[in-house]
Design a protein around this motif. Structure first.
Motif, mmCIF file in Angstrom:
data_model
loop_
_atom_site.group_PDB
_atom_site.id
_atom_site.type_symbol
_atom_site.label_atom_id
_atom_site.label_comp_id
_atom_site.label_asym_id
_atom_site.label_seq_id
_atom_site.Cartn_x
_atom_site.Cartn_y
_atom_site.Cartn_z
ATOM 1 N N VAL A 1 2.557 14.311 -8.611
ATOM 2 C CA VAL A 1 3.743 14.353 -7.759
ATOM 3 C C VAL A 1 4.046 12.940 -7.277
ATOM 4 O O VAL A 1 3.205 12.287 -6.667
ATOM 5 N N TYR A 2 5.178 12.336 -7.515
ATOM 6 C CA TYR A 2 5.577 10.972 -7.125
ATOM 7 C C TYR A 2 6.393 11.021 -5.844
ATOM 8 O O TYR A 2 7.435 11.685 -5.805
ATOM 9 N N ASP A 3 5.833 10.285 -4.799
ATOM 10 C CA ASP A 3 6.514 10.221 -3.501
ATOM 11 C C ASP A 3 6.985 8.787 -3.275
ATOM 12 O O ASP A 3 6.174 7.891 -2.990
ATOM 13 N N PRO A 4 8.272 8.484 -3.370
ATOM 14 C CA PRO A 4 8.750 7.100 -3.233
ATOM 15 C C PRO A 4 8.449 6.481 -1.876
ATOM 16 O O PRO A 4 8.086 5.319 -1.777
ATOM 17 N N SER A 5 8.581 7.226 -0.811
ATOM 18 C CA SER A 5 8.338 6.681 0.518
ATOM 19 C C SER A 5 6.872 6.296 0.700
ATOM 20 O O SER A 5 6.544 5.256 1.274
ATOM 21 N N ASN A 6 5.980 7.157 0.200
ATOM 22 C CA ASN A 6 4.545 6.866 0.303
ATOM 23 C C ASN A 6 4.186 5.633 -0.521
ATOM 24 O O ASN A 6 3.396 4.775 -0.106
ATOM 25 N N TYR A 7 4.794 5.506 -1.681
ATOM 26 C CA TYR A 7 4.536 4.360 -2.543
ATOM 27 C C TYR A 7 5.012 3.055 -1.878
ATOM 28 O O TYR A 7 4.308 2.044 -1.889
ATOM 29 N N ALA A 8 6.171 3.095 -1.277
ATOM 30 C CA ALA A 8 6.693 1.918 -0.595
ATOM 31 C C ALA A 8 5.811 1.514 0.588
ATOM 32 O O ALA A 8 5.565 0.330 0.838
ATOM 33 N N GLN A 9 5.318 2.515 1.310
ATOM 34 C CA GLN A 9 4.438 2.228 2.442
ATOM 35 C C GLN A 9 3.145 1.585 1.979
ATOM 36 O O GLN A 9 2.627 0.650 2.607
ATOM 37 N N ASN A 10 2.602 2.080 0.863
ATOM 38 C CA ASN A 10 1.369 1.503 0.328
ATOM 39 C C ASN A 10 1.582 0.058 -0.120
ATOM 40 O O ASN A 10 0.732 -0.819 0.095
ATOM 41 N N VAL A 11 2.721 -0.217 -0.756
ATOM 42 C CA VAL A 11 3.015 -1.584 -1.188
ATOM 43 C C VAL A 11 3.157 -2.515 0.017
ATOM 44 O O VAL A 11 2.663 -3.642 0.029
ATOM 45 N N LEU A 12 3.853 -2.035 1.063
ATOM 46 C CA LEU A 12 4.025 -2.838 2.268
ATOM 47 C C LEU A 12 2.686 -3.128 2.935
ATOM 48 O O LEU A 12 2.434 -4.250 3.392
ATOM 49 N N THR A 13 1.805 -2.131 2.984
ATOM 50 C CA THR A 13 0.469 -2.332 3.573
ATOM 51 C C THR A 13 -0.333 -3.352 2.779
ATOM 52 O O THR A 13 -1.008 -4.221 3.343
ATOM 53 N N ALA A 14 -0.273 -3.264 1.453
ATOM 54 C CA ALA A 14 -0.991 -4.226 0.613
ATOM 55 C C ALA A 14 -0.443 -5.635 0.807
ATOM 56 O O ALA A 14 -1.204 -6.617 0.845
ATOM 57 N N ALA A 15 0.875 -5.788 0.946
ATOM 58 C CA ALA A 15 1.470 -7.105 1.158
ATOM 59 C C ALA A 15 1.038 -7.701 2.491
ATOM 60 O O ALA A 15 0.726 -8.898 2.583
ATOM 61 N N ARG A 16 1.015 -6.864 3.526
ATOM 62 C CA ARG A 16 0.574 -7.340 4.825
ATOM 63 C C ARG A 16 -0.901 -7.747 4.796
ATOM 64 O O ARG A 16 -1.293 -8.753 5.404
ATOM 65 N N THR A 17 -1.700 -6.979 4.112
ATOM 66 C CA THR A 17 -3.125 -7.320 3.999
ATOM 67 C C THR A 17 -3.305 -8.643 3.271
ATOM 68 O O THR A 17 -4.109 -9.498 3.681
ATOM 69 N N LEU A 18 -2.539 -8.846 2.211
ATOM 70 C CA LEU A 18 -2.616 -10.105 1.471
ATOM 71 C C LEU A 18 -2.167 -11.281 2.327
ATOM 72 O O LEU A 18 -2.748 -12.371 2.289
ATOM 73 N N GLU A 19 -1.138 -11.058 3.133
ATOM 74 C CA GLU A 19 -0.662 -12.128 4.021
ATOM 75 C C GLU A 19 -1.712 -12.498 5.064
ATOM 76 O O GLU A 19 -1.923 -13.667 5.379
ATOM 77 N N GLN A 20 -2.393 -11.481 5.605
ATOM 78 C CA GLN A 20 -3.460 -11.743 6.566
ATOM 79 C C GLN A 20 -4.594 -12.531 5.938
ATOM 80 O O GLN A 20 -5.148 -13.461 6.546
#
Length: 256
Positions: free
Chosen positions: A39-58
């Motif tokens: 099951v593909y959830d676009p909102s969940n996928y976007a949230q995961n990408v945003l979290t990974a980007a923030r972690t990389l920035e930190q």
């Protein structure tokens, strides 16, 4: 009564089995298809990408902070590094050499008590009761003091001039060390040594002025005392004596 042929009766179980097989097999074929469905959830996928980007920035920020701290420690080490060059010994030797020349002053040294005693004995007022021999001896002593003062002044001048070449070499070395300093401490130490060199040059200048002033003071003191001595001798010459006193004179001895 309906008769069914034997051939059809033999085929009936096979047909019934064939009809029943899809019903029995269908659950077995349907289960893997349902389990493998994603099951593909676009909102969940976007949230995961945003979290990974923030972690990389930190992580990048932490790396940058560590690099800055490391550079700060390196700069602190450079600022605390001591200057590997010292001109203090040479500067002290120059000062000591000039001081020795001043201490070798002839006759009247650079000493308050010695100066006071010499002026009380050899300079100042000239006694009317002093003999001619005493006046000549005192005048010769004053002349020797003046000549000695002039010689001492020239010796100090020679010593100060001799320090010029050493001071030039030390100044060049210290300026080079200051320009090549890797940190604040080295630059400060080089600057302090340059100030010490300047102080040594000022002390040479003070010594030179003192020696010249001493020689000039002796010349003036001798001149003043010589004038006073001349006045006393002139006064003694012009002072009338007891005059001629007549007495008995015997011209020929043993005559009758």
């Amino acid at each position: 009564m309906i008769r069914i042929p034997l051939r059809r009766m033999a085929c009936a179980p096979i047909i019934a089995l064939a009809l029943a097989m899809p019903v029995a097999v269908s659950p077995m074929l349907a289960s893997p298809a349902v389990a493998a469905w994603i099951v593909y959830d676009p909102s969940n996928y976007a949230q995961n990408v945003l979290t990974a980007a923030r972690t990389l920035e930190q992580i990048n920020n932490q790396i940058t902070s560590l690099q800055n701290e490391a550079q700060m420690l390196i700069n602190q080490a450079r600022n605390l590094a001591s200057l590997p060059y010292s001109a203090l010994q040479q500067i002290q030797q120059n000062v000591q050499r000039t001081q020795q020349l001043l201490n070798q002053a002839q006759n009247i040294a650079f000493n308050v008590q010695n100066i006071d005693q010499a002026f009380q004995q050899k300079y100042g007022n000239v006694s009317l009761s002093a003999t001619d021999q005493q006046l000549i001896a005192d005048a010769r002593t004053r002349w020797q003091n003046t000549v000695g003062g002039l010689q001492d002044a020239m010796r100090v001048q020679a010593g100060v001039v001799g320090n010029i070449d050493a001071n030039r070499a030390q100044m060049s070395a210290l300026v080079g060390q200051s320009q090549g300093a890797t940190g604040a401490l080295q630059a400060t130490q080089a600057g302090n040594q340059l100030l010490a060199l300047q102080s040594q040059q000022l002390s040479d200048l003070v010594a030179l002025l003192s020696a010249n002033g001493r020689s000039q003071a002796l010349i003036e003191a001798e001149r003043t005392t010589a004038a006073e001595q001349g006045r006393v001798q002139r006064e003694r010459f012009l002072t009338p004596g007891s005059g001629y006193q007549p007495g008995n004179a015997q011209m020929f001895h043993g005559s009758n």
